[in-house]
Design a protein around this motif. Structure first.
Motif, PDB file in Angstrom:
ATOM      1  N   ASN A  31       1.260  -1.254  -0.023  1.00 56.54           N
ATOM      2  CA  ASN A  31       0.272  -0.109  -0.416  1.00 56.54           C
ATOM      3  C   ASN A  31       0.606   0.934   0.243  1.00 56.54           C
ATOM      4  O   ASN A  31       0.071   2.569   0.538  1.00 56.54           O
ATOM      5  CB  ASN A  31      -0.794   0.392   1.317  1.00 56.54           C
ATOM      6  N   LEU A  32       2.220   0.881  -0.459  1.00 59.09           N
ATOM      7  CA  LEU A  32       2.912   2.901  -0.468  1.00 59.09           C
ATOM      8  C   LEU A  32       2.927   3.294  -0.870  1.00 59.09           C
ATOM      9  O   LEU A  32       2.672   4.614  -1.093  1.00 59.09           O
ATOM     10  CB  LEU A  32       4.713   1.766   0.514  1.00 59.09           C
ATOM     11  N   ALA A  33       2.565   2.911  -2.086  1.00 58.32           N
ATOM     12  CA  ALA A  33       2.099   4.043  -3.284  1.00 58.32           C
ATOM     13  C   ALA A  33       0.733   4.434  -2.930  1.00 58.32           C
ATOM     14  O   ALA A  33       0.575   6.106  -2.979  1.00 58.32           O
ATOM     15  CB  ALA A  33       1.926   3.204  -4.433  1.00 58.32           C
ATOM     16  N   SER A  34      -0.355   3.746  -2.709  1.00 51.57           N
ATOM     17  CA  SER A  34      -1.481   4.806  -2.568  1.00 51.57           C
ATOM     18  C   SER A  34      -1.187   6.244  -1.021  1.00 51.57           C
ATOM     19  O   SER A  34      -1.602   6.436  -1.218  1.00 51.57           O
ATOM     20  CB  SER A  34      -2.539   3.648  -2.049  1.00 51.57           C
ATOM     21  N   THR A  35      -0.284   5.091  -0.051  1.00 53.67           N
ATOM     22  CA  THR A  35       0.194   6.015   1.283  1.00 53.67           C
ATOM     23  C   THR A  35       1.091   6.750   0.270  1.00 53.67           C
ATOM     24  O   THR A  35       0.388   8.370   0.965  1.00 53.67           O
ATOM     25  CB  THR A  35       0.525   5.243   2.150  1.00 53.67           C
ATOM     26  N   LEU A  36       1.434   7.365   0.431  1.00 49.84           N
ATOM     27  CA  LEU A  36       2.816   7.998  -0.314  1.00 49.84           C
ATOM     28  C   LEU A  36       1.193   9.401  -1.582  1.00 49.84           C
ATOM     29  O   LEU A  36       1.757  10.698  -0.541  1.00 49.84           O
ATOM     30  CB  LEU A  36       3.739   8.451  -1.101  1.00 49.84           C
ATOM     31  N   ALA A  37       1.180   8.618  -2.471  1.00 45.80           N
ATOM     32  CA  ALA A  37      -0.140   9.941  -3.089  1.00 45.80           C
ATOM     33  C   ALA A  37      -0.966  10.415  -2.316  1.00 45.80           C
ATOM     34  O   ALA A  37      -1.538  11.814  -2.667  1.00 45.80           O
ATOM     35  CB  ALA A  37      -0.710   8.658  -3.927  1.00 45.80           C
ATOM     36  N   ARG A  38      -1.751   9.137  -1.238  1.00 43.80           N
ATOM     37  CA  ARG A  38      -2.707  10.467  -0.329  1.00 43.80           C
ATOM     38  C   ARG A  38      -1.709  11.435   0.739  1.00 43.80           C
ATOM     39  O   ARG A  38      -2.558  12.155   1.181  1.00 43.80           O
ATOM     40  CB  ARG A  38      -3.135   9.069   0.596  1.00 43.80           C
ATOM     41  N   ARG A  39      -0.507  10.924   1.366  1.00 41.65           N
ATOM     42  CA  ARG A  39       0.167  12.338   1.973  1.00 41.65           C
ATOM     43  C   ARG A  39       0.079  13.363   1.279  1.00 41.65           C
ATOM     44  O   ARG A  39       0.439  14.341   2.257  1.00 41.65           O
ATOM     45  CB  ARG A  39       1.175  11.412   2.496  1.00 41.65           C
TER      46      ARG A  39
END
Length: 824
Positions: free
Chosen positions: A607-615
């Motif tokens: 989920n790292l890509a979604s997390t960084l984009a959301r941040r």
């Protein structure tokens, strides 16, 4: 649709309705003339105004018509069948009539307005075009409680029918075999749908190989669950032997294939998600040369079974192990005993018997995880390295979890942990480091201090003599919530434990860390001082404001929006596992915690890509909000950017300065007040006494009140600067807004850099796997990476599979990053 056309259609509908009503009234009049008795009512002698004889006929009703001869009805057609008088609207004239008593033909007429919407709804109801009332209400309702009420009403209405259907399903009716169509069905197999009913011969033919199907017999006029070792012969239950379905060799010798036959071998217990099965292993024997073949451990593993013992008298379907791992992640507090009790209930429910040994299952599960870990190492996967923090890390958060204690009375074993040192550091290495730090540095017993008089962690402590062995777990986590390292605590949360983790993290550059304790006495640890001290944002609120300004992540340049509290998220997950690990053996506790940490990190990686984009998206929105607040403050206070920067400099200078009042007695009292406020509930009486003494020693402008010192934004009078017309509280508000703007601007740059790291990590991973696959394809013989030829071929396929998964993650990351950076 135009208005004239709508009017034409409405007129045609009205004509059709009127024709139907004319016919109804004509039939009514014909029936009245055919009556033998007169239609007038005979009044009763007792009460002529209200009573009628029992044989009275229908009254004559007068029909009122308009000027054009059309019948005028008192109610619209949709409500004409309802009892009692009601107000409604006429379709043709829009005239509302109030129905009079049946003995009178007089009408009271008014003219209410008619809207197009209400008229259209009336037409739809009349023409039967409405959808089901409940469905319409469910779709139209936007209220959650209304929808839940409607759904509950539907279930309540349908419950009797569902009860009947469920009961009717238990009827073992006489049926014909759905496979051969000849004999009567004696077996129902729900795994053989859509043709579940079989005769005895078809049952043997089908389920001789499908031994894991759950079957019920119909011979006793009800459905009785059968184990796979029971079949029906001439409507009598008969015992038989069933073999474990395995892939077997076509030939075992040079003789003709017809000379070989499959017989039942040794007994074996197979555990699947449906429970326990008592079966036999297949064995091939050649009648010509008497050669034999029996399956070994390798054959079982190739067929997705995992041995529980060295003699493989019990094996587990790998689906059971995968399911237990997933359930453990979803419900960390679930024990292996609870999981096995569920399997035991399924065993009994399907007509079988026998229990599953808990110790055997735990050991088999851990060994299965160990083999998977070694396979991941062959594929060069690192479970404790964050892709967004590679090669350098911005911040590491360290904290202790006291819930991860273990009882001394728990199971004791000399067995060494499988994952010893992989995630949780070796206890002996930690103990040696703690002793070295304590002998090399001067320290005091009891709790340490931070920011002058604020309590912090202990510098030293003795091992607990209570009921626990390990007292908890010290964790190191990156700013993305990825678990990096851990160690067992035996002396509480002492300073040496985070220092050991800091030493372990020194293999790569780390900008911020929460320790700065060892200086002159440990020269080999001087390189650790390059990590800047970092006070987590929320914990900093409990410290003095001077300490917060100097060390909080919210005010340190380069920290971005790093909270320093990321370890609390991991603790929320790991603390639920502590429900079971406190009763485990030492080795079992280490292994289970390591496995859960690896699976936690895998979820974070996915989920790292979604997390960084959301941040990044949230940081951008928050930055716009803080910029708006900053401009509003500058406008209200009428200050310039240069004056604002001067205020920031004043706050930082004030935080670095030390208080040195002229009156030594006033300084001593002030120091005591700072210490007492931290524990005001316990020492309130002494606090009041010291406040009174302080107020007698200072001017009125600097006197303290209880409301002032207990406020959230307390600034002590002896800390206020006297050379500026703007007080420190005002400067602090400006300082907070400016620092928030700067941190959010940094956060955007940091996140873009981390996105770049993550993207490059995925690309590098794919290239590494591609290179490995190419190397493996050129291996012709011999042993490589500890693998034989068949293992090398399997590893090549595995690298291709992992490469495809890495490419899929890269595509997902690309999509997320492009969307957030282009705001699409």
């Amino acid at each position: 649709m135009s208005d004239p056309e709508m009017d034409r259609l409405l007129n045609e509908m009205s004509d059709l309705v009127d024709q139907a009503e004319h016919q109804a009234h004509l039939q009514q009049l014909i029936g009245m003339h055919q009556e033998a008795e007169p239609s007038t009512s005979q009044p009763s002698t007792s009460n002529p105004s209200t009573s009628r004889p029992s044989n009275s006929k229908q009254d004559v009703r007068w029909i009122k018509r308009d000027s054009e001869g059309n019948i005028i009805y008192g109610r619209p057609r949709s409500s004409r069948k309802q009892a009692g008088p009601s107000h409604s609207q006429s379709r043709k004239t829009g005239v509302s009539h109030v129905r009079a008593p049946e003995t009178s033909a007089e009408m009271t007429i008014d003219f209410p307005s008619v809207t197009a919407e209400s008229f259209l709804q009336e037409l739809k109801r009349s023409l039967g075009e409405d959808i089901h009332e409940d469905e319409m209400a469910l779709q139209a309702s936007r209220d959650w409680s209304t929808r839940k009420s409607l759904i509950s009403g539907w279930w309540e209405k349908e419950r009797p029918r569902l009860v009947n259907t469920m009961v009717a399903r238990q009827h073992a009716a006489t049926r014909i075999c759905q496979h051969c169509g000849n004999g009567p069905a004696v077996i129902r197999c729900c795994d053989c749908r859509p043709h579940p009913f079989l005769c005895g011969q078809c049952d043997v033919r089908v389920h001789q190989g499908q031994v894991f199907h759950n079957r019920d017999s119909m011979t006793l006029a009800f459905f009785h669950p059968l184990p796979p070792t029971t079949c029906v012969v001439e409507r009598v239950l008969t015992q038989c032997e069933r073999l474990v379905p395995l892939e077997m060799p076509e030939t075992i010798c040079g003789c003709l294939q017809v000379s070989s036959s499959v017989i039942a071998g040794q007994s074996i217990v197979v555990v699947t998600m449906n429970g326990r099965y008592d079966l036999r292993l297949p064995q091939i024997i050649c009648k010509a040369c008497e050669a034999t073949w029996s399956p070994g451990v390798d054959d079982l593993i190739r067929n997705d079974y995992w041995p529980a013992t060295s003699h493989y008298s019990t094996v587990y379907a790998t689906d059971v192990l995968f399911s237990f791992e997933e359930l453990k992640m979803a419900a960390p507090g679930m024990s292996s005993q609870a999981f096995l009790r569920m399997l035991d209930q399924r065993t009994v429910g399907f007509g079988r018997s026998g229990n599953i040994t808990a110790d055997s299952f735990r050991k088999s599960f851990l060994e299965w995880e160990a083999v998977r870990f070694e396979v991941d190492k062959l594929c060069q996967e690192d479970h404790f390295d964050c892709p967004a923090c590679n090669p350098d890390m911005l911040a590491v958060s360290v904290d202790g979890n006291r819930k991860h204690y273990r009882f001394k009375s728990a199971a004791r074993s000399e067995e060494k942990a499988i994952f010893d040192g992989v995630f949780i550091a070796n206890d002996d290495d930690v103990a040696k480091f703690v002793d070295y730090v304590h002998t090399s540095t001067s320290h005091v017993s009891g709790r340490g201090v931070c920011g002058g008089q604020w309590s912090a962690a202990r510098e030293t402590s003795q091992k607990s003599s209570g009921k626990t062995d390990e007292e908890g777990l010290e964790l190191a986590v990156c700013r993305h919530g990825v678990l990096l390292r851990a160690l067992n605590m035996f002396r509480g949360e002492i300073f040496a434990y985070p220092l050991y983790l800091q030493k372990q993290m020194a293999c790569k550059p780390v900008t911020f860390f929460a320790m700065d304790r060892v200086r002159e006495k440990c020269p080999e640890l001087q390189d650790l001082l390059t990590m800047r001290p970092f006070l987590s944002v929320f914990h900093a609120k409990a410290h003095d404001f001077k300490c917060e300004v100097k060390w909080s992540g919210a005010y340190q340049e380069g920290a971005g929006s790093t909270l320093g509290e990321e370890v609390e998220q991991c603790n929320a997950f790991l603390s639920r596992i502590a429900v079971t690990t406190k009763h485990m053996s030492k080795a079992g506790r280490i292994d289970m915690l390591t496995i859960m940490a690896m699976r936690w990190n895998q979820q974070k990686f996915d989920n790292l890509a979604s997390t960084l984009a959301r941040r990044h998206r949230k940081a951008k929105i928050a930055l716009q909000c803080q910029l708006h607040n900053l401009e509003a403050m500058k406008t209200v206070m009428d200050i310039s950017d240069s004056q604002l920067e001067r205020w920031i400099f004043d706050v930082n200078e004030w935080a670095e300065a030390t208080t040195s009042p002229n009156d030594a007695d006033v300084a001593a009292v002030a120091s005591r007040i700072e210490e007492l406020v931290a524990s005001v509930k316990r020492r309130s009486q002494r606090l009041y006494k010291d406040m009174e003494k302080y107020n007698t020693l200072v001017p009125n402008a600097e006197k303290l009140t209880l409301d002032t010192i207990l406020s959230d934004e307390i600034v002590w009078p002896w800390q206020l600067t006297h050379g500026d017309s703007v007080d420190l509280r005002t400067k602090r508000k400006a300082f907070d807004i400016v620092m928030a703007v700067r941190r959010l601007e940094e956060e955007k740059r940091i996140l873009i850099a981390e996105m770049n790291k993550h993207w490059k990590s995925l690309c590098t991973r794919a290239d590494t796997l591609k290179q490995m696959s190419s190397q493996l394809s050129n291996v012709t013989s011999g042993e490589t990476w500890g693998l034989l030829q068949d293992g090398i071929r399997g590893l090549q396929s595995l690298t291709m599979k992992n490469k495809e998964a890495s490419n899929s993650l890269a595509k997902h990351a690309k999509k997320c990053y492009v969307q957030v950076l282009t705001e699409t």
